[in-house]
Design a protein around this motif. Structure first.
Motif, short mmCIF file in Angstrom:
data_model
loop_
_atom_site.label_atom_id
_atom_site.label_comp_id
_atom_site.label_asym_id
_atom_site.label_seq_id
_atom_site.Cartn_x
_atom_site.Cartn_y
_atom_site.Cartn_z
N LEU A 114 -44.69 -9.97 -15.33
CA LEU A 114 -43.99 -10.93 -14.46
C LEU A 114 -45.16 -11.60 -13.84
O LEU A 114 -44.90 -12.92 -13.40
CB LEU A 114 -43.41 -10.02 -13.64
CG LEU A 114 -42.06 -9.27 -14.05
CD1 LEU A 114 -41.46 -8.40 -12.98
CD2 LEU A 114 -40.97 -10.42 -14.36
N MET A 115 -46.15 -11.19 -13.73
CA MET A 115 -47.52 -11.99 -13.25
C MET A 115 -47.94 -13.22 -13.99
O MET A 115 -47.93 -14.20 -13.57
CB MET A 115 -48.74 -11.19 -12.98
CG MET A 115 -49.68 -11.72 -12.23
SD MET A 115 -51.26 -12.50 -13.37
CE MET A 115 -51.53 -11.08 -14.46
N TRP A 116 -47.75 -13.00 -15.40
CA TRP A 116 -48.17 -14.03 -16.45
C TRP A 116 -46.90 -15.10 -16.25
O TRP A 116 -47.22 -16.24 -16.56
CB TRP A 116 -48.43 -13.46 -17.70
CG TRP A 116 -49.93 -13.07 -17.82
CD1 TRP A 116 -50.04 -11.56 -18.22
CD2 TRP A 116 -51.02 -13.70 -17.59
NE1 TRP A 116 -51.58 -11.78 -18.16
CE2 TRP A 116 -51.96 -12.83 -17.99
CE3 TRP A 116 -51.20 -14.91 -17.44
CZ2 TRP A 116 -53.51 -13.20 -17.72
CZ3 TRP A 116 -52.54 -15.38 -17.17
CH2 TRP A 116 -53.68 -14.63 -17.50
N LEU A 117 -45.72 -14.49 -16.16
CA LEU A 117 -44.59 -15.33 -16.09
C LEU A 117 -44.72 -16.34 -14.72
O LEU A 117 -44.41 -17.63 -14.80
CB LEU A 117 -43.47 -14.85 -16.22
CG LEU A 117 -42.79 -14.40 -17.74
CD1 LEU A 117 -41.67 -13.34 -17.69
CD2 LEU A 117 -42.86 -15.33 -18.74
N ALA A 118 -45.19 -15.78 -13.64
CA ALA A 118 -45.21 -16.57 -12.35
C ALA A 118 -46.02 -17.44 -12.58
O ALA A 118 -46.19 -18.49 -12.06
CB ALA A 118 -45.52 -15.43 -11.28
N VAL A 119 -47.49 -17.11 -13.22
CA VAL A 119 -48.71 -18.13 -13.38
C VAL A 119 -48.11 -19.53 -14.07
O VAL A 119 -48.31 -20.38 -14.03
CB VAL A 119 -49.77 -17.46 -14.00
CG1 VAL A 119 -50.92 -18.65 -14.36
CG2 VAL A 119 -50.34 -16.46 -12.87
N THR A 120 -47.32 -19.08 -15.30
CA THR A 120 -46.65 -19.98 -16.19
C THR A 120 -45.79 -20.92 -15.29
O THR A 120 -45.81 -22.13 -15.49
CB THR A 120 -45.95 -19.54 -17.37
OG1 THR A 120 -46.67 -18.46 -18.12
CG2 THR A 120 -45.44 -20.51 -18.17
N GLY A 121 -44.99 -20.26 -14.46
CA GLY A 121 -44.04 -21.09 -13.43
C GLY A 121 -45.02 -22.06 -12.72
O GLY A 121 -44.37 -23.19 -12.54
N LEU A 122 -45.93 -21.64 -12.27
CA LEU A 122 -46.87 -22.46 -11.12
C LEU A 122 -47.34 -23.77 -11.98
O LEU A 122 -47.24 -24.72 -11.37
CB LEU A 122 -47.91 -21.55 -10.40
CG LEU A 122 -47.36 -20.44 -9.51
CD1 LEU A 122 -48.60 -19.70 -8.90
CD2 LEU A 122 -46.74 -21.04 -8.24
N TYR A 165 -47.94 -18.44 -21.03
CA TYR A 165 -46.65 -17.77 -21.45
C TYR A 165 -47.15 -16.85 -22.77
O TYR A 165 -46.50 -15.81 -22.76
CB TYR A 165 -45.72 -18.91 -21.96
CG TYR A 165 -44.42 -18.42 -22.29
CD1 TYR A 165 -43.45 -18.19 -21.52
CD2 TYR A 165 -44.04 -18.16 -23.83
CE1 TYR A 165 -42.15 -17.62 -21.79
CE2 TYR A 165 -42.85 -17.79 -24.07
CZ TYR A 165 -41.97 -17.46 -23.22
OH TYR A 165 -40.70 -17.02 -23.76
N SER A 225 -50.13 -23.55 -19.39
CA SER A 225 -48.61 -22.96 -19.33
C SER A 225 -48.32 -22.39 -20.56
O SER A 225 -47.76 -21.40 -20.47
CB SER A 225 -47.50 -23.81 -18.74
OG SER A 225 -47.35 -24.88 -19.54
N ASP A 282 -45.24 -5.41 -15.25
CA ASP A 282 -45.85 -5.98 -14.01
C ASP A 282 -46.72 -7.10 -14.43
O ASP A 282 -46.58 -8.04 -13.81
CB ASP A 282 -46.60 -5.07 -13.14
CG ASP A 282 -45.69 -3.83 -12.24
OD1 ASP A 282 -44.46 -4.29 -12.19
OD2 ASP A 282 -46.16 -3.03 -12.00
#
Length: 146
Positions: free
Chosen positions: A103-111, A87, A83, A100
């Motif tokens: 946001l995709m990398w932030l979503a992966v970090t959130g997962l 980030y 993570s 875009d």
């Protein structure tokens, strides 16, 4: 500063205000950041020192070898490290103004973060179910505090 100008008789133009940006001395926010960071380091140093002192006080309770599953600990550590990496990728994309992919990398970090929290909650619930609560021993008290 307000200025008034009349374009037609009897009608005044709305006042225009110009705001000047606040000027902060160079490095003033960095000093606050470093004070915060060092205070955080001191808090964790005290917690780790407490754990070092109490880490062998099992009070006839379970020891770390009895409680922890190393493959699960390794998976959880991997999630935390990954993570941090994702980030970092998000920040690199943000600097390039690529919304875009940021946001995709932030979503992966959130997962990864959700996975980490899920494993932590499972571990804590499992420990409590086994009777390994903070009240059981100095070791468990220091472990749960950390």
């Amino acid at each position: 500063m307000a200025t008034h100008a009349a374009t037609t008789p009897g009608l005044a133009e709305a006042p225009t205000f110009h705001l000047e940006e606040d000027h902060h001395p160079e490095g003033s926010t960095m000093l606050g950041f470093w004070i915060y960071l060092m205070s955080d380091c001191l808090i964790f140093a005290v917690l780790f020192a407490t754990y070092a002192v109490l880490g062998r006080n099992y009070a006839a309770g379970p020891s770390p070898k009895d409680l922890f599953e190393l493959p699960l600990v390794a998976l959880n550590t991997s999630m935390l490290l990954l993570s941090s990496i994702t980030y970092g990728f998000a920040m690199l994309e943000m600097e390039k103004e690529r919304v875009d992919t940021t946001l995709m990398w932030l979503a992966v970090t959130g997962l990864f973060g959700l996975g980490f929290l899920g494993i932590e909650l499972y571990e804590f619930a499992h420990l409590i179910h086994e009777g390994a609560t903070p009240q059981r021993s100095g070791f468990l008290s220091a472990f749960f505090t950390l």
